[in-house]
Motif scaffolding. Sequence first.
Motif, PDB file in Angstrom:
ATOM      1  N   LEU A  43       0.816  -1.226   0.000  1.00 37.70           N
ATOM      2  CA  LEU A  43       0.000   0.000   0.000  1.00 37.70           C
ATOM      3  C   LEU A  43       0.847   1.273   0.000  1.00 37.70           C
ATOM      4  O   LEU A  43       0.519   2.246  -0.667  1.00 37.70           O
ATOM      5  CB  LEU A  43      -0.928   0.011   1.214  1.00 37.70           C
TER       6      LEU A  43
ATOM      7  N   ARG B   7       2.794   1.055  -4.896  1.00 36.76           N
ATOM      8  CA  ARG B   7       1.904   1.785  -5.792  1.00 36.76           C
ATOM      9  C   ARG B   7       2.610   2.971  -6.459  1.00 36.76           C
ATOM     10  O   ARG B   7       2.178   3.457  -7.492  1.00 36.76           O
ATOM     11  CB  ARG B   7       0.649   2.221  -5.072  1.00 36.76           C
ATOM     12  N   PHE B   8       3.719   3.402  -5.874  1.00 39.20           N
ATOM     13  CA  PHE B   8       4.483   4.476  -6.492  1.00 39.20           C
ATOM     14  C   PHE B   8       5.409   3.947  -7.583  1.00 39.20           C
ATOM     15  O   PHE B   8       5.761   4.673  -8.495  1.00 39.20           O
ATOM     16  CB  PHE B   8       5.334   5.212  -5.447  1.00 39.20           C
TER      17      PHE B   8
ATOM     18  N   ASN C  84      -5.780  10.343  -7.749  1.00 32.02           N
ATOM     19  CA  ASN C  84      -4.668   9.525  -7.247  1.00 32.02           C
ATOM     20  C   ASN C  84      -4.252   9.929  -5.834  1.00 32.02           C
ATOM     21  O   ASN C  84      -3.785   9.096  -5.061  1.00 32.02           O
ATOM     22  CB  ASN C  84      -3.481   9.599  -8.199  1.00 32.02           C
TER      23      ASN C  84
ATOM     24  N   LYS D 285      -6.619   8.192  -3.538  1.00 28.42           N
ATOM     25  CA  LYS D 285      -6.207   6.784  -3.390  1.00 28.42           C
ATOM     26  C   LYS D 285      -5.003   6.678  -2.453  1.00 28.42           C
ATOM     27  O   LYS D 285      -4.923   5.767  -1.624  1.00 28.42           O
ATOM     28  CB  LYS D 285      -5.857   6.181  -4.761  1.00 28.42           C
ATOM     29  N   SER D 286      -4.053   7.634  -2.603  1.00 31.67           N
ATOM     30  CA  SER D 286      -2.859   7.627  -1.744  1.00 31.67           C
ATOM     31  C   SER D 286      -3.247   7.860  -0.284  1.00 31.67           C
ATOM     32  O   SER D 286      -2.719   7.215   0.623  1.00 31.67           O
ATOM     33  CB  SER D 286      -1.874   8.708  -2.183  1.00 31.67           C
TER      34      SER D 286
ATOM     35  N   SER E 290      -4.655   4.731   1.099  1.00 30.91           N
ATOM     36  CA  SER E 290      -3.589   3.737   1.344  1.00 30.91           C
ATOM     37  C   SER E 290      -2.848   4.050   2.639  1.00 30.91           C
ATOM     38  O   SER E 290      -2.654   3.173   3.485  1.00 30.91           O
ATOM     39  CB  SER E 290      -2.575   3.738   0.216  1.00 30.91           C
ATOM     40  N   ILE E 291      -2.443   5.320   2.788  1.00 30.19           N
ATOM     41  CA  ILE E 291      -1.634   5.666   3.956  1.00 30.19           C
ATOM     42  C   ILE E 291      -2.483   5.568   5.232  1.00 30.19           C
ATOM     43  O   ILE E 291      -1.962   5.237   6.301  1.00 30.19           O
ATOM     44  CB  ILE E 291      -0.950   7.056   3.785  1.00 30.19           C
TER      45      ILE E 291
ATOM     46  N   VAL F  32      -2.486   1.914   6.162  1.00 31.16           N
ATOM     47  CA  VAL F  32      -1.172   1.577   6.723  1.00 31.16           C
ATOM     48  C   VAL F  32      -1.060   2.110   8.151  1.00 31.16           C
ATOM     49  O   VAL F  32      -0.622   1.393   9.068  1.00 31.16           O
ATOM     50  CB  VAL F  32      -0.046   2.162   5.830  1.00 31.16           C
TER      51      VAL F  32
ATOM     52  N   LEU G 277      -3.105   0.113  10.590  1.00 32.69           N
ATOM     53  CA  LEU G 277      -2.438  -1.167  10.877  1.00 32.69           C
ATOM     54  C   LEU G 277      -1.307  -0.977  11.891  1.00 32.69           C
ATOM     55  O   LEU G 277      -1.172  -1.750  12.844  1.00 32.69           O
ATOM     56  CB  LEU G 277      -1.869  -1.769   9.589  1.00 32.69           C
ATOM     57  N   VAL G 278      -0.494   0.064  11.664  1.00 31.69           N
ATOM     58  CA  VAL G 278       0.654   0.310  12.546  1.00 31.69           C
ATOM     59  C   VAL G 278       0.179   0.680  13.958  1.00 31.69           C
ATOM     60  O   VAL G 278       0.642   0.108  14.951  1.00 31.69           O
ATOM     61  CB  VAL G 278       1.569   1.416  11.955  1.00 31.69           C
TER      62      VAL G 278
ATOM     63  N   TYR H  74       3.241  12.307   2.785  1.00 26.22           N
ATOM     64  CA  TYR H  74       2.964  11.275   1.779  1.00 26.22           C
ATOM     65  C   TYR H  74       2.196  11.874   0.595  1.00 26.22           C
ATOM     66  O   TYR H  74       2.506  11.591  -0.566  1.00 26.22           O
ATOM     67  CB  TYR H  74       2.157  10.157   2.432  1.00 26.22           C
TER      68      TYR H  74
ATOM     69  N   VAL I 222       4.410  13.956  -1.695  1.00 30.28           N
ATOM     70  CA  VAL I 222       5.167  13.105  -2.620  1.00 30.28           C
ATOM     71  C   VAL I 222       4.233  12.626  -3.744  1.00 30.28           C
ATOM     72  O   VAL I 222       4.591  12.662  -4.925  1.00 30.28           O
ATOM     73  CB  VAL I 222       5.789  11.897  -1.874  1.00 30.28           C
ATOM     74  N   ALA I 223       3.021  12.196  -3.354  1.00 30.94           N
ATOM     75  CA  ALA I 223       2.052  11.705  -4.348  1.00 30.94           C
ATOM     76  C   ALA I 223       1.704  12.806  -5.346  1.00 30.94           C
ATOM     77  O   ALA I 223       1.639  12.556  -6.550  1.00 30.94           O
ATOM     78  CB  ALA I 223       0.792  11.213  -3.645  1.00 30.94           C
TER      79      ALA I 223
ATOM     80  N   LEU J 196       4.617  13.336  -7.755  1.00 37.73           N
ATOM     81  CA  LEU J 196       4.789  12.180  -8.637  1.00 37.73           C
ATOM     82  C   LEU J 196       3.699  12.123  -9.705  1.00 37.73           C
ATOM     83  O   LEU J 196       3.990  11.940 -10.898  1.00 37.73           O
ATOM     84  CB  LEU J 196       4.786  10.905  -7.801  1.00 37.73           C
ATOM     85  N   TYR J 197       2.451  12.284  -9.289  1.00 36.53           N
ATOM     86  CA  TYR J 197       1.361  12.153 -10.264  1.00 36.53           C
ATOM     87  C   TYR J 197       1.301  13.347 -11.219  1.00 36.53           C
ATOM     88  O   TYR J 197       0.904  13.186 -12.371  1.00 36.53           O
ATOM     89  CB  TYR J 197       0.025  11.910  -9.548  1.00 36.53           C
TER      90      TYR J 197
ATOM     91  N   ARG K  54       3.911  12.452 -13.720  1.00 36.30           N
ATOM     92  CA  ARG K  54       3.445  11.382 -14.613  1.00 36.30           C
ATOM     93  C   ARG K  54       2.432  11.909 -15.633  1.00 36.30           C
ATOM     94  O   ARG K  54       2.435  11.490 -16.789  1.00 36.30           O
ATOM     95  CB  ARG K  54       2.815  10.245 -13.792  1.00 36.30           C
TER      96      ARG K  54
END
Lengths: 310, 130
Positions: free
Chosen positions: A96, A100-101, B39, B42-43, B46-47, B50, B53-54, B93, B96-97, B100-101, B104
């Motif tokens: 996750l 994905r990056f 995106n 979505k990021s 995701s984070i 995560v 969970l942590v 995060y 960075v996303a 990056l996107y 792209r």
Amino acid sequence: MARDTLRNFYSRYEIFIFPVIKFLLALITYLTINSRIGYMESLTSPVLSIMAALINAVLPPGLIIVFSALFIVLHIYRLSLVCAALTLMLFIILFLAFFRFAPKNAITVVLMPLSFVMHVPFLVPMCTGLVGNPLSSLSVSCGVVVYYFLKFIVDNESVIRNPGDATIAEQVTSIIGSIARNKNILLFIIAFSVIIILVWLIRRLPVPHNWTIAILAGGLVGLMAVLIGAIAMDLEVSVFSMIFNTILAIALGFVLQFFLFSVDFTRTEYVQFEDEEYYYYVRAVPKISVSVSERRVKRVSKASKVSRTP
Amino acid sequence: MLDEKRVRLMTQMASYEETDGRKMIPVTTWFRSDYVGFNMVKSALSITIVYVLVVGTYIFCNVEKYIADFYKTDFMSLLRRFLSIYAVVTIAYLLVAFLLYTYRYNKARKSVRTYQRALSLLLTMYHMNE
């Protein structure tokens, strides 16, 4: 001459080369997993590994990671449920947060632990620096974490199997604490990231022999980073092994350079399209130039009937 | 009658559609803000998973301590701490996303521009034949 042979070989067998490489990579990965952490006997059968590798040969390479993760979690489940749950969680987090990056480079997560097992860890960052981009360092770092996580499980197998009176929470704390305290992970993540970014930066510079400089600089700076890091973090690292690794990585870098510049990886393509009048089924074959040495000129004259090769 | 030049152009375009274009063309069907925004959502998702969970694992490991010190523990400050860490991690995060996107998307636009030029050329060829 060697370049032309290679080029001809590639253009002739290109349909088979990639599936065969995927099959071999998958097979080596599954056999290594089975030999190292083969706790679930029913999964250790070579036939099963071959079958899984054959499936991988025709599917996208990213599925090797999925199959490997499945094999690993099932094997560890046989050893300890707590450990299996932690392993699954680790894979989910890596998937996750990082994959994905850089989904293209995900295969390095498999290659990195494999290269550690084969005692040649410098090869992967060198190759990814040459063919990838700085984001490859994420996948390589994930690979380092996965390797040291599995190594911890193998090294502490008996304790994990028989935790004694320890509660589940204590077991989880102990495992996570040991992984977090492992300075080797940090050392190799930093060193490998340095190699990848440096090689990538230099090979893109508009200077002559940029690839050669990138390979040499990456190898030497990587070696320095590991040695300085090991001294700073008070870690034991075999200097000879690291020097050997660096030489091997540099040599592989040059081999890779030869392959990337010699072989045209533009494949023969089969495309279909249509317009109002026709359906087109086109086979586009990349042109191959033949070197001068392979050109044979046969001269026949009345004076001397001798054939010669210029 | 087959127009050799046109067939060659169509072959190049079909080849692009099969290779790089397979990923690049769908990207450019979005507006930049929509693509990057979607995106980033979505990021963020995701984070968040995560982080849950942590934090879940952390609480699970320390649950006995919290139960033992139930009346002494300041749960509000603990929650504030978790939320502030979550905010910092998520912002970093997402930054960075975003970078990056955006990169792209720009790369895809640049790549597809050549394809679009070939498409216009193809249309011109058809019009000329007519």
